[in-house]
Design a protein around this motif. Structure first.
Motif, PDB file in Angstrom:
ATOM      1  N   TRP A 121       0.781  -1.212   0.046  1.00 51.68           N
ATOM      2  CA  TRP A 121       0.061   0.015   0.068  1.00 51.68           C
ATOM      3  C   TRP A 121       1.011   1.247   0.043  1.00 51.68           C
ATOM      4  O   TRP A 121       0.659   2.306  -0.648  1.00 51.68           O
ATOM      5  CB  TRP A 121      -1.111   0.045   0.965  1.00 51.68           C
ATOM      6  CG  TRP A 121      -1.767   1.190   1.354  1.00 51.68           C
ATOM      7  CD1 TRP A 121      -2.575   1.751   0.429  1.00 51.68           C
ATOM      8  CD2 TRP A 121      -2.657   1.438   2.567  1.00 51.68           C
ATOM      9  NE1 TRP A 121      -3.180   2.847   0.818  1.00 51.68           N
ATOM     10  CE2 TRP A 121      -3.268   2.585   2.273  1.00 51.68           C
ATOM     11  CE3 TRP A 121      -2.668   0.873   3.870  1.00 51.68           C
ATOM     12  CZ2 TRP A 121      -4.273   3.217   3.238  1.00 51.68           C
ATOM     13  CZ3 TRP A 121      -3.425   1.577   4.804  1.00 51.68           C
ATOM     14  CH2 TRP A 121      -4.176   2.586   4.396  1.00 51.68           C
ATOM     15  N   ILE A 147       2.684   1.448  -3.475  1.00 54.03           N
ATOM     16  CA  ILE A 147       1.929   1.907  -4.686  1.00 54.03           C
ATOM     17  C   ILE A 147       1.250   3.268  -4.423  1.00 54.03           C
ATOM     18  O   ILE A 147       1.391   4.196  -5.204  1.00 54.03           O
ATOM     19  CB  ILE A 147       0.919   0.937  -4.781  1.00 54.03           C
ATOM     20  CG1 ILE A 147       1.514  -0.348  -5.260  1.00 54.03           C
ATOM     21  CG2 ILE A 147       0.027   1.234  -6.059  1.00 54.03           C
ATOM     22  CD1 ILE A 147       0.463  -1.527  -5.240  1.00 54.03           C
ATOM     23  N   SER A 148       0.578   3.616  -3.704  1.00 54.97           N
ATOM     24  CA  SER A 148      -0.129   4.929  -3.149  1.00 54.97           C
ATOM     25  C   SER A 148      -0.499   4.993  -2.113  1.00 54.97           C
ATOM     26  O   SER A 148      -1.605   4.733  -1.261  1.00 54.97           O
ATOM     27  CB  SER A 148      -1.413   5.070  -4.009  1.00 54.97           C
ATOM     28  OG  SER A 148      -2.263   6.033  -4.051  1.00 54.97           O
ATOM     29  N   GLY A 202      -5.006   7.631  -0.129  1.00 55.52           N
ATOM     30  CA  GLY A 202      -3.975   7.145  -1.355  1.00 55.52           C
ATOM     31  C   GLY A 202      -4.954   6.049  -2.305  1.00 55.52           C
ATOM     32  O   GLY A 202      -5.814   6.374  -2.924  1.00 55.52           O
ATOM     33  N   SER A 203      -4.490   4.882  -1.935  1.00 51.41           N
ATOM     34  CA  SER A 203      -4.980   3.562  -2.607  1.00 51.41           C
ATOM     35  C   SER A 203      -6.272   3.337  -1.910  1.00 51.41           C
ATOM     36  O   SER A 203      -6.004   2.628  -0.672  1.00 51.41           O
ATOM     37  CB  SER A 203      -3.964   2.392  -2.916  1.00 51.41           C
ATOM     38  OG  SER A 203      -4.788   1.391  -3.441  1.00 51.41           O
ATOM     39  N   THR A 204      -7.459   3.215  -2.154  1.00 51.19           N
ATOM     40  CA  THR A 204      -8.716   2.793  -1.494  1.00 51.19           C
ATOM     41  C   THR A 204      -8.558   1.197  -1.636  1.00 51.19           C
ATOM     42  O   THR A 204      -8.842   0.632  -0.619  1.00 51.19           O
ATOM     43  CB  THR A 204     -10.103   3.218  -2.400  1.00 51.19           C
ATOM     44  OG1 THR A 204      -9.850   3.029  -3.716  1.00 51.19           O
ATOM     45  CG2 THR A 204     -10.058   4.711  -2.114  1.00 51.19           C
ATOM     46  N   ILE A 205      -8.017   0.628  -2.642  1.00 50.03           N
ATOM     47  CA  ILE A 205      -7.739  -0.749  -2.331  1.00 50.03           C
ATOM     48  C   ILE A 205      -7.041  -1.181  -1.326  1.00 50.03           C
ATOM     49  O   ILE A 205      -7.272  -2.433  -0.809  1.00 50.03           O
ATOM     50  CB  ILE A 205      -7.125  -1.233  -4.108  1.00 50.03           C
ATOM     51  CG1 ILE A 205      -8.547  -0.821  -5.123  1.00 50.03           C
ATOM     52  CG2 ILE A 205      -7.073  -2.765  -3.748  1.00 50.03           C
ATOM     53  CD1 ILE A 205      -7.931  -1.232  -6.451  1.00 50.03           C
ATOM     54  N   GLY A 206      -5.821  -0.630  -1.275  1.00 48.30           N
ATOM     55  CA  GLY A 206      -4.805  -0.859  -0.153  1.00 48.30           C
ATOM     56  C   GLY A 206      -5.456  -0.803   1.363  1.00 48.30           C
ATOM     57  O   GLY A 206      -5.506  -1.731   2.016  1.00 48.30           O
TER      58      GLY A 206
END
Length: 842
Positions: A699, A702-703, A725-729
Motif C-alpha cells: 500500500w 503503490i499509493s 491514497g489507494s482505496t484498494i490498499g
C-alpha cells in the motif's frame, strides 16, 4: 423653324422679366432703429416680448401688429450692436474710409413678426423709382436672432440668397448642420457642449437621480436630447423628462404637477428665457421649494428672475453662464450717445402732437433712458460685439483694406462673398477674446459656473464657482469648487441626491423591478464572496483556500480544522487512550504476579501477555490520529492501526485454536496438541501479522496515504485529513482484519459449549462479537461524520474495540483473581475435564 420660334419667344419673355421694375407688395416693414452707410448690417432682436394681434374680421384692412413689454436684455443687445458699429466707424485701422450702417428690427418675440422682419431686411423698406429687380439684398449680413427656433426660421429664409446670419445666442445643436444652414455662423458655442456639461456637473457632484424640464422648441429639445444621451452614458437616471412652450399653459401646469409628485430633488432645466420666467412664476405661486435647480445660460444669470420670492424657490441654483465682460465706454455710450444720436425720438421736434404720432411706438423705450443698472451685468454683449467685428473684418478683407490706406469702395460686395470671408477670419478683440469659426460655424465653448447666493446684506448675486472650457484637454475642461457653493435650502454641505444610497463594500446592487438602474437594493454578498468597492454590481468569489470575512469585503484564509491535542475532544480521546494503556498494563502486572496460578496457566499465559501487549499498541496507535496531518503521520496512523489490530486478533485467534485443540487432545488416540504447541502458536501469530505487514508495504509503495485539504465538505473552512491514497490498499487492510475477526468468531462460537469450569471460548466469542459490531457501525458513522469528527469516530472505534477485547477476555479472570481467589486453585479445576490439563501443558 419651330425651334427658332420657341427660342425667340423665350428670349422675349426673359428680357421682359429682367427689365421689370420691382414693386412692393403690401405695407413696408420699417426698422425700429436704423442708420445709413456704405455697407449695411441687419439686426433682429426681440426688443419687445409681447405682441398683440389685430382683429381679423376681414371687414377692413388689418391694422399693424402692436408690441409691448420691453425685453431689456435684447434692448441692450441692440445698443451694443450700435455701439460696436460706431466704434468701427471711428477706427482708422479697420475699414478706414468705409462707414457701416445698420437696420435693427423688432420681432416682439413672435414668429410672425420675425418672418416679417426677415423679409423687411432682405428687401429693404422701399424701392427707388425705376429700380429693377436684381435679386440682391440691400444688407451684407444679419445679426440675430436671440432664440434658436427663430434663428432656424431666419437662416432657412435667408439661406437660398446666401445672406450670412451671425447669431449671438442661438446655441441649438441643430444649427451645426452646414448642409441645411451653409451661411449661418454664431459667436456662441453649440449646445452640444452645454448639454454634455450639464451631465458632467451632475456626475461630478455624485448625483444620479434627476428630473428634466425643457422648452418645447429647437433650443430645449435638442439641448435636452444631448443631456439625456450623455447622462445615460454617465450612469445618471432621469425620473421624468417633460417640456412645455410659452403658449401652452396646460402643459406648464402638467410640468409643475410632475415636479411636485416626483422623488428626484434635482431639476435640470434646459429652458429658454421666456419659458423659465413662466415656470418660476408657477413654482413661486405654489411655493414649491427644496429642489436643486441646474440651469443653462439662457436664464441662469437673469437679474429679472432673481427676486425675494423666486429665491425661495431657486436659491442655491447652479448653472452655466456666459462670461461677464466689461466694455470700456459702453456705459457712457448708453447714457449719452445712444439716446442723442441713435434713438430717433430723444428730442421733440415740431409740435408735440406730431411727436406723439411719430414716436408712439417708442414711448415704453423712452422710460429706460435713465435705467442703467443692468449694463455691467449683461453677458451676451460680448457675443454681439464679436459678431459685428467679425462682419467688419470680413468686409475689411473683401474691400482690400490696408493699414494707412483706404479701402476700395468701388468693389461690389455680395452677401455670399461675406459668407466665404467669415470662414477665414481670425482676430482678437480688445478685451482679449480670440474670434474664429470652426467647421460648424460656431466658436469654442467657454462657460462660467454660477451659483445663486444671497449676501449678508440680503442682496442677490451670481457667484462664480467654476468653469467649463472645451478648448482644454478633456481631464481639465471642467472645474468646480464645491466649498464656495451654497446649496438649495441654504445648506452649506453638499446634499446627496440619489434614488438609492450607495452600496457599501460587502454588498452588491440588485435592480428594483420596473425602475431605472439607479434605483436598486443593496444585497449582502453570499458566503465566500466579497465586494471590496462601493456600488459593486457583482460579488467576486474568493480563491479556493480563502473565505469571506464577516463584513464580506475581504478574502481571508480559511480556518484550518483538524483534531488537535489542545481541544476538548482531543483531550478526552487522549485520556481514554492513555487510560486504556494504563488499564492494560495493570492487567499485565496482575497476570504476571499470578502467573503460577491455575487460571493464568489454563488461559495460555504466553498468548495472554502477547495479547495485552498488542492491546497496549492498539490504544497507543489512536494517538497518531490526533494532531495536524503530515506525510509521516498519515502513513503511520493507518499502517500502525492495521498491524496492531492484526497482531491483537491473531493472539485471540491463537487462544481460540488452543482451546479447540486442547479439547480434541482429550479424545482417545488424539495427538493433535503436539502440532499446535507454543512454537506453532508463536509462528501463527507471526505469520498472520507478516501478511498484514506485507499488505501495508505494498500500500505504501503503490499509493501511500498523504495529507489532504478537504474543501468540499465545508465551504468556509479547510479540513486537514489524510487521504487514503489507494482505496484498494485501505480496503485490503480492513478486509484482512475483518477476515481474521470472522474466523476467530466462528471458532470461538464453536468452542463456547465445551465442558469446563472456566471456558474462555465464551468470552472470546463476546469480545469478537463486540469487535465486529463496533467496526460494522463504524463504516456509516465514518462516512457521514463531518470534518474532524471523522477522525474522532475512527479513534472511538479503535478504543471501543480495544476496550471490548480487554474487558471481555481479561475482566472475568481479573475478577476471579482479585475477588474469588478460592476458585483459582487446583482443587477447583480437578473436577474439570482433561482439556484444561492439556491447555496447561502447552
Amino acid at each position: 423653324m419651330l425651334l427658332f420660334l420657341y427660342t425667340l419667344l423665350f428670349h422675349h419673355l426673359q428680357t421682359k422679366v429682367e427689365n421689370k421694375l420691382c414693386q412692393m407688395m403690401g405695407e413696408p416693414k420699417y426698422p425700429l432703429l436704423s442708420k445709413g452707410g456704405d455697407v449695411t448690417i441687419g439686426g433682429i432682436f426681440a426688443i419687445h416680448s409681447k405682441e398683440t394681434l389685430p382683429s381679423f374680421e376681414f371687414k377692413q384692412k388689418p391694422q399693424p401688429l402692436s408690441c409691448s413689454s420691453v425685453n431689456l436684455r435684447d434692448f441692450r443687445l441692440a445698443q451694443i450692436m450700435i455701439f460696436a458699429i460706431e466704434e468701427i466707424n471711428k477706427s482708422e485701422s479697420l475699414l478706414p474710409n468705409v462707414s457701416i450702417g445698420y437696420q435693427i428690427y423688432d420681432t416682439c418675440g413672435s414668429r410672425l413678426s420675425s418672418m416679417s422682419a426677415t423679409m423687411g431686411l432682405m428687401n429693404g423698406p422701399e424701392f427707388a423709382v425705376g429700380e429693377t429687380c436684381n435679386g440682391q439684398s440691400s444688407i451684407h449680413s444679419i445679426i440675430g436672432e436671440t432664440e434658436s427656433s427663430a434663428t432656424v426660421i431666419l437662416s432657412r429664409t435667408t439661406g437660398p440668397f446666401k445672406i450670412p446670419v451671425i447669431s449671438h445666442s442661438a446655441s441649438c445643436e441643430c444649427l451645426s448642420n452646414r448642409k441645411d444652414y451653409p451661411s449661418f455662423f454664431r459667436t456662441i458655442s453649440s449646445d452640444y457642449h452645454q448639454g454634455r456639461a450639464l451631465a458632467y456637473i451632475v456626475k461630478h457632484l455624485g448625483w444620479s437621480w434627476v428630473g428634466a424640464v425643457n422648452s418645447d422648441n429647437d433650443y430645449g429639445n435638442y439641448g435636452m436630447a444631448i443631456f439625456l444621451n450623455t447622462a445615460q452614458k454617465e450612469g445618471i437616471c432621469v425620473e421624468y423628462s417633460v417640456k412645455f412652450y410659452r403658449t401652452e399653459p396646460e402643459k406648464l401646469k402638467k410640468v409643475v404637477d410632475t415636479i411636485k409628485q416626483s422623488t428626484a430633488k434635482v431639476i435640470v432645466a434646459f429652458v429658454s428665457f421666456i419659458e423659465m420666467g413662466l415656470l418660476i412664476e408657477q413654482l413661486t405661486i405654489q411655493n414649491i421649494t427644496g429642489f436643486q435647480i441646474i440651469g443653462v445660460e439662457g436664464w441662469i444669470t437673469s437679474k429679472n428672475y432673481i427676486t425675494s420670492n423666486s429665491f425661495r424657490v431657486l436659491g442655491g441654483s447652479l448653472g452655466f453662464a456666459l462670461r461677464k465682460i466689461y466694455f470700456d465706454g459702453f456705459s457712457e455710450y448708453v447714457t449719452k450717445a445712444f439716446w442723442e444720436t441713435a434713438f430717433p425720438c430723444s428730442h421733440i421736434e415740431g409740435n408735440f402732437s406730431q411727436y406723439a404720432v411719430n414716436c408712439r411706438r417708442y414711448q415704453d423705450l423712452l422710460a429706460l433712458k435713465n435705467y442703467n443698472e443692468d449694463v455691467p451685468e449683461h453677458r451676451y454683449s460680448s457675443h454681439v460685439y464679436k459678431a459685428v467685428y467679425a462682419v467688419a473684418h470680413s468686409l475689411h478683407n473683401l474691400l482690400k483694406c490696408k493699414e494707412q490706406e483706404n479701402c476700395d469702395k468701388s468693389l461690389a460686395i455680395q452677401p455670399q462673398q461675406v459668407v466665404e470671408a467669415l470662414k477665414k477670419i481670425n482676430f482678437t478683440v480688445k478685451f482679449g477674446d480670440h474670434v474664429w469659426f470652426d467647421r460648424t460655424g460656431a466658436t469654442v465653448a467657454h462657460y462660467e459656473v454660477v451659483n445663486w447666493q444671497q449676501d449678508s446684506d440680503k442682496s442677490f448675486q451670481f457667484k462664480p464657482v467654476g468653469y467649463y472650457d472645451a478648448s482644454l484637454p478633456p481631464d481639465q475642461r471642467f472645474v468646480l469648487n464645491n466649498e464656495n457653493i451654497i446649496w438649495a435650502g441654504g445648506h452649506l454641505e453638499k446634499p446627496s441626491y440619489v434614488c438609492s444610497e450607495r452600496c457599501p463594500p460587502g454588498t452588491r446592487k440588485a435592480a428594483q423591478k420596473g425602475r431605472p438602474v439607479c434605483c436598486y437594493d443593496c444585497i449582502p454578498c453570499a458566503e465566500g464572496e466579497i465586494s471590496n468597492e462601493t456600488d459593486s454590481n457583482n460579488c467576486k468569489p474568493c480563491p479556493e483556500e480563502y473565505w469571506s470575512n464577516p463584513e464580506k469585503n475581504k478574502c481571508v484564509l480559511k480556518a484550518v480544522e483538524c483534531l488537535s491535542f489542545t481541544e476538548t475532544m482531543g483531550i478526552v480521546l487522549i485520556f481514554f487512550s492513555l487510560f486504556g494503556v494504563g488499564l492494560t498494563v495493570l492487567v499485565a502486572i496482575l497476570f504476571y504476579s499470578k502467573k503460577d496460578t491455575p487460571i493464568v496457566k489454563a488461559n495460555n499465559s504466553e498468548l495472554s501477555f502477547l495479547l495485552l501487549f498488542s492491546l497496549s499498541l492498539c490504544f497507543l496507535c489512536s494517538l497518531t490520529f490526533i494532531g495536524r496531518p503530515t506525510e509521516w503521520s498519515c502513513m503511520l496512523r493507518h499502517t500502525a492501526f492495521g498491524i496492531t489490530f492484526v497482531l491483537c486478533i491473531s493472539c485471540v485467534l491463537g487462544k481460540t485454536i488452543v482451546v479447540l485443540m486442547a479439547f480434541k487432545a482429550t479424545l482417545p488416540g488424539s495427538n493433535v496438541m503436539k502440532w499446535f504447541g507454543p512454537a506453532q502458536q508463536r509462528l501463527s501469530v507471526l505469520a498472520f501479522t507478516l501478511i498484514q505487514v506485507l499488505i501495508c508495504v505494498l500500500w505504501l509503495t503503490i499509493s501511500p496515504p498523504s495529507p489532504y485539504k478537504n474543501m468540499k465538505y465545508y465551504k468556509e473552512k479547510i479540513i486537514l485529513e489524510c487521504s487514503l491514497g489507494s482505496t484498494i490498499g485501505f480496503g485490503a487492510v480492513l478486509g484482512y482484519i475483518g477476515l481474521l475477526a470472522v474466523l476467530c468468531f466462528i471458532l470461538a462460537f464453536m468452542a463456547r459449549t465445551l465442558p469446563d469450569n472456566f471456558n474462555e471460548a465464551k468470552f472470546i466469542t463476546f469480545s469478537i462479537l463486540i469487535f465486529c459490531a463496533v467496526w460494522i457501525t463504524f463504516i456509516p458513522a465514518y462516512v457521514s461524520s463531518p470534518g474532524k469528527f471523522t477522525v474522532a469516530v475512527e479513534i472511538f472505534a479503535i478504543l471501543a474495540s480495544s476496550f471490548g477485547l480487554l474487558f471481555c477476555i481479561f475482566a472475568p479472570k481479573c475478577y476471579i483473581i482479585l475477588f474469588k481467589p478460592g476458585q483459582n486453585t487446583k482443587q477447583h479445576y480437578k473436577t474439570s475435564t482433561s482439556a484444561t490439563t492439556a491447555a496447561q501443558k502447552y
